[in-house]
Design a protein around this motif. Structure first.
Motif, PDB file in Angstrom:
ATOM      1  N   CYS A  48       0.853  -1.251   0.026  1.00 20.75           N
ATOM      2  CA  CYS A  48      -0.018  -0.085   0.087  1.00 20.75           C
ATOM      3  C   CYS A  48       0.999   1.288  -0.201  1.00 20.75           C
ATOM      4  N   PRO A  49       0.386   2.123  -0.878  1.00 18.65           N
ATOM      5  CA  PRO A  49       1.327   3.371  -0.848  1.00 18.65           C
ATOM      6  C   PRO A  49       1.143   4.293   0.323  1.00 18.65           C
ATOM      7  N   GLY A  50       0.204   4.099   1.115  1.00 16.93           N
ATOM      8  CA  GLY A  50      -0.216   5.117   2.255  1.00 16.93           C
ATOM      9  C   GLY A  50       0.506   4.457   3.525  1.00 16.93           C
ATOM     10  N   CYS A  51       0.198   3.400   3.822  1.00 17.45           N
ATOM     11  CA  CYS A  51       0.640   2.631   5.250  1.00 17.45           C
ATOM     12  C   CYS A  51       1.665   1.356   5.086  1.00 17.45           C
ATOM     13  N   PHE A  52       2.095   1.147   3.795  1.00 21.01           N
ATOM     14  CA  PHE A  52       3.155   0.306   3.666  1.00 21.01           C
ATOM     15  C   PHE A  52       2.801  -1.007   4.038  1.00 21.01           C
ATOM     16  N   ALA A  53       1.442  -1.419   4.230  1.00 26.28           N
ATOM     17  CA  ALA A  53       1.122  -2.792   4.461  1.00 26.28           C
ATOM     18  C   ALA A  53       1.051  -3.495   3.294  1.00 26.28           C
ATOM     19  N   ILE A  54       1.371  -5.111   3.461  1.00 24.10           N
ATOM     20  CA  ILE A  54       1.481  -5.724   2.378  1.00 24.10           C
ATOM     21  C   ILE A  54       0.084  -6.497   2.020  1.00 24.10           C
ATOM     22  N   THR A  55      -0.509  -6.667   1.262  1.00 21.38           N
ATOM     23  CA  THR A  55      -1.630  -7.700   0.917  1.00 21.38           C
ATOM     24  C   THR A  55      -1.352  -8.351  -0.115  1.00 21.38           C
ATOM     25  N   THR A  56      -1.958  -9.592  -0.110  1.00 17.88           N
ATOM     26  CA  THR A  56      -1.902 -10.523  -1.005  1.00 17.88           C
ATOM     27  C   THR A  56      -3.086 -10.421  -2.109  1.00 17.88           C
ATOM     28  N   VAL A  57      -2.541 -10.371  -3.372  1.00 18.31           N
ATOM     29  CA  VAL A  57      -3.915 -10.368  -4.216  1.00 18.31           C
ATOM     30  C   VAL A  57      -3.494 -11.385  -5.524  1.00 18.31           C
ATOM     31  N   PHE A  58      -4.749 -11.965  -5.953  1.00 21.72           N
ATOM     32  CA  PHE A  58      -4.629 -12.585  -7.407  1.00 21.72           C
ATOM     33  C   PHE A  58      -4.558 -11.622  -8.323  1.00 21.72           C
ATOM     34  N   SER A  59      -3.737 -12.133  -9.358  1.00 19.14           N
ATOM     35  CA  SER A  59      -3.303 -11.242 -10.557  1.00 19.14           C
ATOM     36  C   SER A  59      -4.713 -10.998 -11.436  1.00 19.14           C
ATOM     37  N   CYS A  82      -5.925  -7.706 -13.164  1.00 15.81           N
ATOM     38  CA  CYS A  82      -6.483  -6.451 -12.399  1.00 15.81           C
ATOM     39  C   CYS A  82      -5.354  -5.320 -12.592  1.00 15.81           C
ATOM     40  N   ARG A  83      -5.896  -4.165 -12.492  1.00 16.10           N
ATOM     41  CA  ARG A  83      -5.088  -2.810 -12.565  1.00 16.10           C
ATOM     42  C   ARG A  83      -4.888  -2.552 -11.296  1.00 16.10           C
ATOM     43  N   LEU A  84      -3.423  -2.364 -10.983  1.00 12.38           N
ATOM     44  CA  LEU A  84      -3.109  -1.771  -9.685  1.00 12.38           C
ATOM     45  C   LEU A  84      -3.330  -0.269  -9.666  1.00 12.38           C
ATOM     46  N   THR A  85      -3.277   0.134  -8.342  1.00 11.38           N
ATOM     47  CA  THR A  85      -3.652   1.618  -8.123  1.00 11.38           C
ATOM     48  C   THR A  85      -2.165   2.451  -8.271  1.00 11.38           C
ATOM     49  N   GLU A  86      -2.369   3.454  -8.894  1.00  8.93           N
ATOM     50  CA  GLU A  86      -1.003   3.912  -9.161  1.00  8.93           C
ATOM     51  C   GLU A  86      -0.300   4.351  -7.676  1.00  8.93           C
ATOM     52  N   GLY A  87       1.016   3.941  -7.680  1.00  3.99           N
ATOM     53  CA  GLY A  87       1.781   4.088  -6.387  1.00  3.99           C
ATOM     54  C   GLY A  87       2.097   2.882  -5.705  1.00  3.99           C
ATOM     55  N   CYS A  88       1.176   1.894  -6.203  1.00  3.42           N
ATOM     56  CA  CYS A  88       1.414   0.433  -5.643  1.00  3.42           C
ATOM     57  C   CYS A  88       2.389  -0.349  -6.209  1.00  3.42           C
ATOM     58  N   SER A  89       3.408  -0.858  -5.543  1.00  5.56           N
ATOM     59  CA  SER A  89       4.509  -1.697  -5.802  1.00  5.56           C
ATOM     60  C   SER A  89       3.925  -3.122  -5.559  1.00  5.56           C
ATOM     61  N   PHE A  90       4.398  -4.114  -6.244  1.00  7.70           N
ATOM     62  CA  PHE A  90       4.084  -5.592  -6.210  1.00  7.70           C
ATOM     63  C   PHE A  90       5.468  -6.376  -6.549  1.00  7.70           C
ATOM     64  N   ARG A  91       5.110  -7.515  -6.006  1.00 10.92           N
ATOM     65  CA  ARG A  91       6.129  -8.692  -6.478  1.00 10.92           C
ATOM     66  C   ARG A  91       5.452  -9.880  -6.412  1.00 10.92           C
ATOM     67  N   LYS A  92       5.671 -10.754  -7.408  1.00 10.14           N
ATOM     68  CA  LYS A  92       5.274 -12.185  -7.627  1.00 10.14           C
ATOM     69  C   LYS A  92       5.539 -13.012  -6.717  1.00 10.14           C
ATOM     70  N   LYS A  93       4.831 -13.918  -6.109  1.00  9.31           N
ATOM     71  CA  LYS A  93       5.060 -14.829  -5.199  1.00  9.31           C
ATOM     72  C   LYS A  93       5.401 -16.220  -5.591  1.00  9.31           C
TER      73      LYS A  93
END
Length: 93
Positions: A48-59, A82-93
């Protein structure tokens, strides 16, 4: 010599080695027609770009995904991935 010419003609006809295809051509193929079947979808950790919490999301998520801490929108569904919100970073699991 005749067998060698036949093998060379077959290699030119197929335009590549069937047992060792290059990675780019394998990615272009349908998921069931690859040498080793593998899905196109994946799970990812989204930060999350605001609180830097990590959430698992299906592509290929079909619903809107919110952050568990600050409830900001992390991803919007589209027809496929899915389209990620601007500012969100991700990594594949």
């Amino acid at each position: 010599l005749g067998l060698f010419l036949l093998v060379a003609l077959i290699m030119v006809y197929f335009e590549g080695d069937l047992l060792h295809p290059d990675l780019a051509s394998e990615k272009r193929k349908h998921k069931l027609k690859r040498l080793v079947q593998s899905p196109n979808s994946f799970f990812m950790d989204v930060k999350c770009p605001g609180c830097f919490a990590i959430t698992t999301v299906f592509s290929n998520a079909q619903t809107v995904v919110f952050c568990g801490s600050c409830s900001t929108v992390l991803s919007q569904p589209t027809g496929g991935k899915c389209r990620l919100t601007e500012g969100c970073s991700f990594r594949k699991k």
